[in-house]
Design an enzyme around this catalytic site. Structure first.
Site, mmCIF file in Angstrom:
data_model
loop_
_atom_site.group_PDB
_atom_site.id
_atom_site.type_symbol
_atom_site.label_atom_id
_atom_site.label_comp_id
_atom_site.label_asym_id
_atom_site.label_seq_id
_atom_site.Cartn_x
_atom_site.Cartn_y
_atom_site.Cartn_z
ATOM 1 N N ASP A 709 0.827 -1.204 0.000
ATOM 2 C CA ASP A 709 0.000 0.000 0.000
ATOM 3 C C ASP A 709 0.864 1.260 0.000
ATOM 4 O O ASP A 709 1.837 1.363 0.749
ATOM 5 C CB ASP A 709 -0.891 0.026 1.240
ATOM 6 C CG ASP A 709 -1.988 -1.028 1.189
ATOM 7 O OD1 ASP A 709 -1.807 -2.029 0.484
ATOM 8 O OD2 ASP A 709 -3.012 -0.850 1.879
ATOM 9 N N HIS A 711 -1.028 4.593 -0.556
ATOM 10 C CA HIS A 711 -2.003 5.524 0.011
ATOM 11 C C HIS A 711 -1.602 6.989 -0.148
ATOM 12 O O HIS A 711 -1.642 7.762 0.802
ATOM 13 C CB HIS A 711 -2.249 5.200 1.480
ATOM 14 C CG HIS A 711 -3.188 4.047 1.675
ATOM 15 N ND1 HIS A 711 -4.513 4.091 1.302
ATOM 16 C CD2 HIS A 711 -2.976 2.801 2.189
ATOM 17 C CE1 HIS A 711 -5.085 2.939 1.582
ATOM 18 N NE2 HIS A 711 -4.176 2.131 2.107
ATOM 19 N N ASP A 743 -4.113 0.037 -3.622
ATOM 20 C CA ASP A 743 -4.270 1.117 -2.648
ATOM 21 C C ASP A 743 -3.263 2.230 -2.926
ATOM 22 O O ASP A 743 -2.429 2.573 -2.095
ATOM 23 C CB ASP A 743 -4.148 0.594 -1.216
ATOM 24 C CG ASP A 743 -5.454 -0.001 -0.722
ATOM 25 O OD1 ASP A 743 -6.360 -0.207 -1.542
ATOM 26 O OD2 ASP A 743 -5.572 -0.286 0.486
ATOM 27 N N ASN A 775 -8.503 -2.400 -2.543
ATOM 28 C CA ASN A 775 -9.877 -2.086 -2.156
ATOM 29 C C ASN A 775 -10.168 -0.589 -2.219
ATOM 30 O O ASN A 775 -11.333 -0.178 -2.292
ATOM 31 C CB ASN A 775 -10.176 -2.615 -0.750
ATOM 32 C CG ASN A 775 -9.342 -1.948 0.320
ATOM 33 O OD1 ASN A 775 -8.119 -1.991 0.262
ATOM 34 N ND2 ASN A 775 -9.983 -1.337 1.299
ATOM 35 N N HIS A 776 -9.139 0.255 -2.223
ATOM 36 C CA HIS A 776 -9.369 1.697 -2.345
ATOM 37 C C HIS A 776 -9.455 2.150 -3.793
ATOM 38 O O HIS A 776 -9.716 3.332 -4.045
ATOM 39 C CB HIS A 776 -8.272 2.474 -1.617
ATOM 40 C CG HIS A 776 -8.499 2.571 -0.144
ATOM 41 N ND1 HIS A 776 -9.025 3.678 0.477
ATOM 42 C CD2 HIS A 776 -8.290 1.661 0.838
ATOM 43 C CE1 HIS A 776 -9.116 3.467 1.774
ATOM 44 N NE2 HIS A 776 -8.671 2.247 2.022
ATOM 45 N N HIS A 828 -4.140 -8.206 -3.345
ATOM 46 C CA HIS A 828 -4.224 -7.097 -2.399
ATOM 47 C C HIS A 828 -4.671 -7.567 -1.023
ATOM 48 O O HIS A 828 -4.010 -7.289 -0.030
ATOM 49 C CB HIS A 828 -5.172 -6.011 -2.902
ATOM 50 C CG HIS A 828 -5.268 -4.861 -1.938
ATOM 51 N ND1 HIS A 828 -4.250 -3.948 -1.793
ATOM 52 C CD2 HIS A 828 -6.240 -4.500 -1.050
ATOM 53 C CE1 HIS A 828 -4.589 -3.071 -0.860
ATOM 54 N NE2 HIS A 828 -5.790 -3.377 -0.398
ATOM 55 N N HIS A 907 -2.730 -4.563 2.023
ATOM 56 C CA HIS A 907 -4.016 -4.304 2.661
ATOM 57 C C HIS A 907 -3.940 -3.927 4.137
ATOM 58 O O HIS A 907 -4.802 -3.211 4.614
ATOM 59 C CB HIS A 907 -4.925 -5.522 2.485
ATOM 60 C CG HIS A 907 -6.372 -5.272 2.801
ATOM 61 N ND1 HIS A 907 -7.029 -4.121 2.441
ATOM 62 C CD2 HIS A 907 -7.301 -6.036 3.443
ATOM 63 C CE1 HIS A 907 -8.282 -4.192 2.835
ATOM 64 N NE2 HIS A 907 -8.468 -5.336 3.453
#
Length: 1006
Positions: A709, A711, A743, A775-776, A828, A907
Site C-alpha cells: 500500500d 495511500h 491502494d 480495495n481503495h 491485495h 491491505h
C-alpha cells in the site's frame, strides 16, 4: 581540575601509512580494483582460517567434515593525510572529544549533495602542567586534561573529499566541555553532559542539525527529572527510538543508573529504568554502541575502585516493555577504559584504552573486535580464548607500527560503511591530532559458518551465566535451522547500519521471532470501533454480492465455497490435492525469505531526528458518514472541457519528467496539480488500453520488486526509489520488473502524484511495470477517504470531480492478481472464505465495479489473515460485518491446491513494513510509513531475485521538520484538510494489535 591520573610521557613517532591527501574511500576503491576477481563479492569477503592448533582440533573431532572458516581478526589502522586548507579547519591535538558519523544529504551528482561526514565536537586541547597541547607535562605524575582548554568547537571531516573544515552553526552552542557524549540521529548530532571550565555541564540535550546547508544548534526541551549533570558516561540511540544514557560520574562517585528518552513520545521525558539481569557495576569511561536490531552493548569502563573492567554487557528491550541486562559471551583480550568502540554491522570494534597507573593497552590487544554473530572476541592475531598477558608497561614503545598507532586513550571513533575512523586522544602525556582509518572486510560475514568456527574456541572458555545467543549475541537459530535446510525461512543475525543509511538487520527486537505472532498494545478495546471504518463503506456492496450469490446470479461451485462448505468452518480435507500436498513446516524448494532485511535509517528533520509523531490508540474513533461525490450532470459538463487534442505519448513523458525525482522531489508549494483534466484523460486512455489487453491474473517473471500500500504517500515512494532503485533507464528497469499491489490513493496528501506517475510508468514500460487493484481503487471507498477531496481541492470542483470519475473508471480495468514464476501469487487482500483456486480469480471479467462483484472479489480485496498462526479456519473480521479473516490452514490449503509456495498480499499496515504468517507461506507488505501520521510503522518492499530468494527492504518514518513544527502556518496550510479527514475517519489499526481478550467471546457486532 584533573579527570584522571597521569600518563607517563613517551617519545613516539606515528608512522604514515596512506598516500598524501587521498581519501579512505578512494583508497578502498583502488584496492578493490587491484584485487583479482574483484567482481566476485565472495572473493573479497573470505574470512581467515582459525589458528593451526584449532584447525587440528577440529579435524580430530570431525575428520569427515571440511573445516569451516572463522571470524576475521581485528583490522589494522593507518594514518589518513587529510586536507586542511586553513589552520583553524583542523581540529588539532585534543582528547575527550566526540566523533560522530552523519549520513549524506541531498542528491548525489547535484550541487546540493553533501557526502558522509564525521562531526567532531568539543574536547580538551591542553593538559595540566603545560600550556601546549603536545608538550611534556611538568610532572610525570600529573597529566590530567586542563579544563580551561575545553572547547565547543565543531569540525567536520568530509569522507569523500578527505577534507577537514570548521563549522560555525547558527544558534546558541553548548558550553565548552570534554568527557561528554554524542550520538547521531539521522543527520543530527545529539550532545549531552560532560565537564568544562565551569564544572559539570548541565544535563540539557543539544542538537546540531545538519539537514540544512548551514548547520544550526537547538536545545531540546525535556520535562521532568533526568540523569543530571555527569561526565564520563555513555549514550546511544537504541532501536532508532530510545536515547539511552548510562553510568558516568556525577562529581562524587561512579554511577550505574540507566535512563531512557522515548523519541516517539511527546512531550519528551527522561525515564529511569530498572533493567533485570546482571548489569555492569557503577563505572565511568565505558563505551556504549547500539546494534541495528536494538541491542545496546556496554564495554569496559573503570569502577569505583579505579579498577579497569573487561566485561561487556548487552541491554535489550522485551516486547512487554521490560529491559534486561545480559553478559556478552566470549573472553575479552584486556580490561580497559577511556577507549573507543563502534559497531560495523555485527562486529564491535574496540580500540586503545587505559589500564590505570600510567599504563595503556598495548600489543595486539590494543585493537579488538567482539563478533556478536559468532559470540567471540578477536584481536589482531586470532580468536581470544584467554586474557592476553602482553606487555602493558608505559615505557614499552616500539614494536608493531599499527599497534603503536592505536596505543592511546581518550580518543574517539566512528564508522562510515565498513571504514572505522579514529581521531586524536592521549598517549604518554602527549595530545594527538592524527586521523586513523581501518577497513573491516569481514563486516558482511555474519554467517552461520563463522558461528560454527568460533564455537570450538569459545565453548570451553565461556564462564557460567554467559550464554552465547542470549539476545542474539550469536546466531542460536543456526542449530534449529541448519544450512542443510535451505528452504527454511530464517531471520538471521542483525547487522548494524553503515552511515549511508542502508543496513542489514534482524527484524526488530520488539517483534516476535516466531512467524505469525504479533505485538500487543494497550487500548485494544478501541480497535473494534476503529477497524469498522472501511467496511462500513463497503457493507452494502457485500450484502448485494451475497444476495446475488443466493439468487443464483453468481454461480459458485461447491469447491469455490471454501470454508463455508463444512459445518465446522474449516476447509474440507478433500479439497487438498494429493499430488501437491507439502509439509506445513517447510516451504517447498524454490522460494525462500532471505535471512536479512535491508533497512534505511530514518532521515531527520526535527530536533531529535528519529522522532515520529504518535497518537495514543484511544484516539482512534469510528468512521463518519459519507460525503457526496458529485452528480452525473457535473461529470458531463466537465467532460465538455476536453476540447483540445494532445499526443498520447507526450503526457506520460511529461509526468515521468516532472515527478520521477527520487532524491530531488519535494511537495509542491502550490497545491494546484500540474496536469489539467485533458492531460489526465489522455493518460487514462493510454493506460486503460494496456490494462484491458492484460489478463485478470498477470503472469510475471523474476527478478521483480513488489510494493505494498502507498495511500498517496508519494514521498515514501520516492524514498523507496531513491534507496533501492527506480524504474527508469538510468535506474534498474532494464533488468528488474516492478509490481504494485494496490491502494494507490486515499489517506495521503499526494494521491494524484502517486496514481499519475504509476500510470505514466505503466505506459512507458508496459512490460516491466505492473499494477493490480486494491480495495481503495473503488469510487465508493475513495469518495470517503481523501482521493475525491484531493481532486476537488487541487483541480477545482468541476474538473476535480470529472478527473475523480475518470480515474475510477480506469480502476475497474485493473488486473486483480499476479502469479510470479507460477510459484508466488500476489494479491491485495487475501483468499477469504471463497477462494480455493487461482482459476476463480482468472474467471472474473473486467471491467468490474465493487457493486457488480462477487464474494470472490470481496474476499480478494478485503479479507485478512487471522491474528496469528494459532487461529485457524474463518473468523469475523474486525473491519466490519460480513468480512472474514482466514487462518494458516486456509493458506496451506490454497497453496497445496495451486502448487504455490508463497502468498504476498498488502491491505494491512504492519509495524515493520512486512510480516510473515502461516509459517512463512504468507507475507503482508505495506510500503507507506507512519500511516496517517499515527502508526509509526516502517515501510517495505520485497525484492525477488532470479534465485527466488525474497529480500525485504525497509525505510523508517521521517520525523516532523524542526523548522516547520506541527503548529506552524506552513504545516497548517499543507495538511489541514487531511488531518481533519483522519480525525473524522481514523484508519484501520495497525496489524498486530488484537481485540481485547475480555471481548473475544462477544462477536455480536459482526
Amino acid at each position: 581540575m584533573d579527570l584522571d591520573s597521569s600518563m607517563v610521557p613517551e617519545n613516539d613517532q606515528d608512522p604514515i601509512a596512506t598516500s598524501e591527501n587521498q581519501s579512505p574511500m578512494e583508497e578502498k576503491e583502488e584496492a578493490s580494483e587491484q584485487q583479482t576477481g574483484s567482481e566476485s563479492e565472495s572473493a573479497s569477503l573470505t574470512p581467515s582460517l582459525p589458528p593451526p592448533s584449532q584447525q587440528q582440533q577440529q579435524q580430530q573431532q570431525q575428520p569427515q567434515v571440511t573445516a569451516v572458516v572463522g571470524p576475521r581478526c581485528a583490522p589494522t589502522y593507518s594514518v589518513v593525510n587529510a586536507i586542511i586548507e586553513k589552520k583553524e579547519d583542523g581540529p588539532g591535538p585534543r582528547c575527550g572529544h566526540t566523533l560522530t558519523a552523519v549520513p549524506a544529504v541531498g542528491e548525489e551528482g547535484t550541487s546540493s549533495y553533501i557526502g558522509p561526514r564525521l562531526i567532531l565536537f568539543g574536547g580538551a586541547t591542553a593538559l595540566e602542567g603545560n600550556s601546549g597541547g603536545t608538550g611534556t607535562p611538568t610532572s610525570a605524575g600529573s597529566a590530567g586534561i586542563r579544563l580551561a582548554g575545553a572547547t565547543a568547537d565543531v569540525h567536520c571531516y568530509d569522507v569523500l573529499s578527505n577534507k577537514w573544515s570548521r563549522l560555525t552553526p547558527y544558534g546558541e552552542p553548548p558550553s565548552p566541555r570534554a568527557a561528554h557524549v554524542a550520538t547521531a540521529v539521522g543527520t543530527m548530532v545529539v550532545i549531552q553532559g560532560g565537564i568544562g571550565p565551569a564544572g559539570l555541564s548541565a544535563e540539557d540535550l543539544h542538537v546540531l542539525d545538519l539537514t540544512q546547508q548551514r548547520p544550526r544548534w537547538h536545545r531540546v526541551v525535556v520535562q521532568g527529572p533526568g540523569p543530571g549533570p555527569r561526565y564520563g558516561h555513555v549514550m546511544a540511540l537504541v532501536g532508532q527510538r530510545y536515547l539511552m544514557a548510562i553510568g558516568g560520574n556525577d562529581g562524587k562517585r561512579p554511577l550505574a543508573d540507566v535512563w531512557a528518552l522515548d523519541t516517539a513520545a511527546k512531550p519528551y521525558e527522561w525515564r529511569k529504568l530498572e533493567p533485570e539481569g546482571e548489569g555492569p557495576p557503577p563505572c565511568m569511561y565505558a563505551t556504549a554502541s547500539a546494534r541495528s536490531d536494538g541491542l545496546l552493548l556496554l564495554c569496559g569502563g573503570r569502577d569505583a575502585n579505579s579498577v579497569p573492567l573487561a566485561s561487556a554487557y548487552g541491554l535489550a528491550k522485551h516486547r512487554d516493555g521490560r529491559w534486561e541486562w545480559a553478559i556478552a559471551p566470549g573472553v575479552s583480550p584486556s580490561a580497559r577504559y577511556q577507549h573507543a568502540a563502534v559497531f560495523v554491522n555485527a562486529r564491535l570494534h574496540v580500540s586503545g584504552g587505559a589500564l590505570g597507573g600510567g599504563r595503556m593497552v598495548e600489543d595486539s590487544s590494543s585493537v579488538a573486535v567482539l563478533d556478536t554473530a559468532a559470540g567471540v572476541w578477536c584481536d589482531t592475531k586470532s580468536v581470544v580464548t584467554s586474557p592476553r598477558t602482553g606487555r602493558y608497561s608505559a615505557d614499552a614503545a616500539g614494536g608493531d607500527a599499527s599497534v603503536e598507532l592505536t596505543r592511546r586513550c581518550r580518543h574517539a571513533a566512528a564508522a562510515v560503511g565498513d571504514l572505522i575512523f579514529i581521531y586524536g586522544g592521549l598517549r604518554g602525556g602527549v595530545l594527538l591530532d592524527d586521523l586513523l582509518v581501518a577497513e573491516d572486510l569481514a563486516a558482511a560475514e555474519t554467517t552461520s559458518a563463522a558461528s560454527h568456527a568460533a564455537a570450538a574456541a569459545a565453548a570451553t572458555n565461556t564462564p557460567p551465566g554467559r550464554s552465547p545467543g542470549r539476545y542474539g549475541f550469536s546466531d542460536e537459530r543456526t542449530g534449529e535451522l541448519p544450512e542443510s535446510a535451505p528452504d527454511a525461512v530464517v531471520l538471521g543475525s542483525p547487522v548494524a547500519p553503515p552511515v549511508n543509511g542502508d543496513m542489514y538487520t534482524d527484524i526488530s527486537t520488539e517483534n516476535a521471532m516466531v512467524p505469525g505472532i504479533r505485538r500487543t498494545s494497550k487500548g485494544v478495546e478501541y480497535l473494534v470501533e476503529a477497524s469498522a471504518a472501511e467496511a462500513e463503506a463497503i457493507s452494502a456492496t457485500l450484502a448485494a454480492a451475497k444476495a446475488r450469490q443466493v439468487n443464483g446470479e453468481v454461480e459458485l461451485p461447491d469447491r469455490d465455497r471454501g470454508a463455508e462448505a463444512t459445518p465446522s468452518g474449516k476447509p474440507s480435507l478433500s479439497l487438498i490435492k494429493p499430488d501437491s500436498a507439502v509439509p506445513n513446516s517447510v516451504i517447498p524448494a524454490g522460494v525462500r525469505l532471505h535471512h536479512r532485511a535491508v533497512v534505511v535509517a530514518a532521515e531527520t528533520g526535527g530536533a531529535l531526528g528519529g522522532m515520529v509523531r504518535q497518537l495514543s490508540i484511544d484516539q482512534f474513533e469510528n468512521e463518519g458518514r459519507r460525503v457526496s461525490y458529485g452528480t452525473p450532470e457535473s461529470a458531463t459538463a466537465a467532460r465538455k472541457l476536453l476540447d483540445r487534442q494532445m499526443s498520447i505519448n507526450s503526457v506520460p513523458k511529461k509526468v515521468v519528467a516532472h515527478l520521477l525525482k527520487p532524491r530531488g522531489w519535494k511537495p509542491p508549494v502550490r497545491r494546484q496539480f500540474f496536469l489539467d483534466c485533458n492531460e489526465i484523460a489522455d493518460l487514462c486512455d493510454s493506460a486503460e488500453r494496456i490494462f484491458s489487453s492484460e489478463p485478470t491474473v498477470l503472469q510475471l517473471k523474476a527478478p521483480i520488486k513488489i510494493f505494498g500500500d502507498l495511500h498517496g504517500q508519494f514521498g515514501d515512494l520516492m524514498r523507496l526509489f531513491d534507496e533501492y532503485g527506480s524504474p527508469s533507464t538510468a535506474g534498474d528497469i532494464s533488468y528488474i520488473d516492478y509490481l504494485f499491489l494496490g491502494d494507490y490513493v486515499d489517506r495521503g496528501q499526494h494521491s494524484l502524484e502517486t496514481i499519475t506517475l504509476l500510470l505514466a510508468l505503466k505506459v512507458e514500460y508496459q512490460h516491466n511495470v505492473h499494477l493490480i487493484r486494491g480495495n481503495h481503487e473503488a469510487a465508493d471507498i475513495n469518495a470517503l477517504f481523501g482521493f475525491r477531496i484531493e481532486c476537488i481541492e487541487r483541480m477545482g470542483e468541476r474538473d476535480g470531480i470529472w478527473v475523480w470519475h475518470r480515474i475510477n473508471r480506469l480502476f475497474n480495468w485493473l488486473p486483480l492478481a499476479a502469479l510470479i514464476e507460477k510459484k508466488i501469487i500476489c494479491m491485495h487482500g487475501g483468499i477469504g472464505r471463497s477462494i480455493n483456486h487461482v482459476e476463480q480469480i482468472e474467471n472474473i471479467q473486467r471491467p468490474i465495479t465493487m457493486e457488480a462483484g462477487s464474494i470472490v472479489l470481496m474476499d480478494l480485496l478485503w479479507s485478512d489473515p487471522t491474528e496469528n498462526d494459532s487461529v485457524e479456519g474463518l473468523r469475523p473480521n474486525a473491519r466490519g460485518p460480513g468480512l472474514v479473516t482466514f487462518g494458516p490452514d486456509r493458506v496451506m490449503e490454497f497453496c497445496n491446491n495451486n502448487d504455490l509456495q508463497l502468498i504476498v498480499r498488502a491491505h494491512e499496515c504492519v509495524m515493520d513494513g512486512f510480516e510473515r504468517f502461516a509459517q512463512g507461506h504468507l507475507i503482508t507488505l505495506f510500503s507507506a510509513t507512519n500511516y496517517c501520521g499515527t502508526a509509526n510503522n516502517a515501510g517495505a518492499i520485497l525484492v525477488l531475485g532470479r534465485d527466488l530468494v525474497v529480500v525485504p527492504k525497509l525505510i523508517h518514518p521521517l520525523p516532523p521538520a524542526i523548522t516547520s513544527p506541527e503548529t506552524s502556518p506552513e504545516r497548517h496550510i499543507e495538511d489541514t484538510w487531511m488531518q481533519e479527514l483522519n480525525v473524522n475517519r481514523p484508519p484501520t489499526p495497525t496489524r498486530g494489535r488484537p481485540q481485547n481478550p475480555n471481548d473475544r467471546g462477544s462477536l455480536a457486532w459482526i
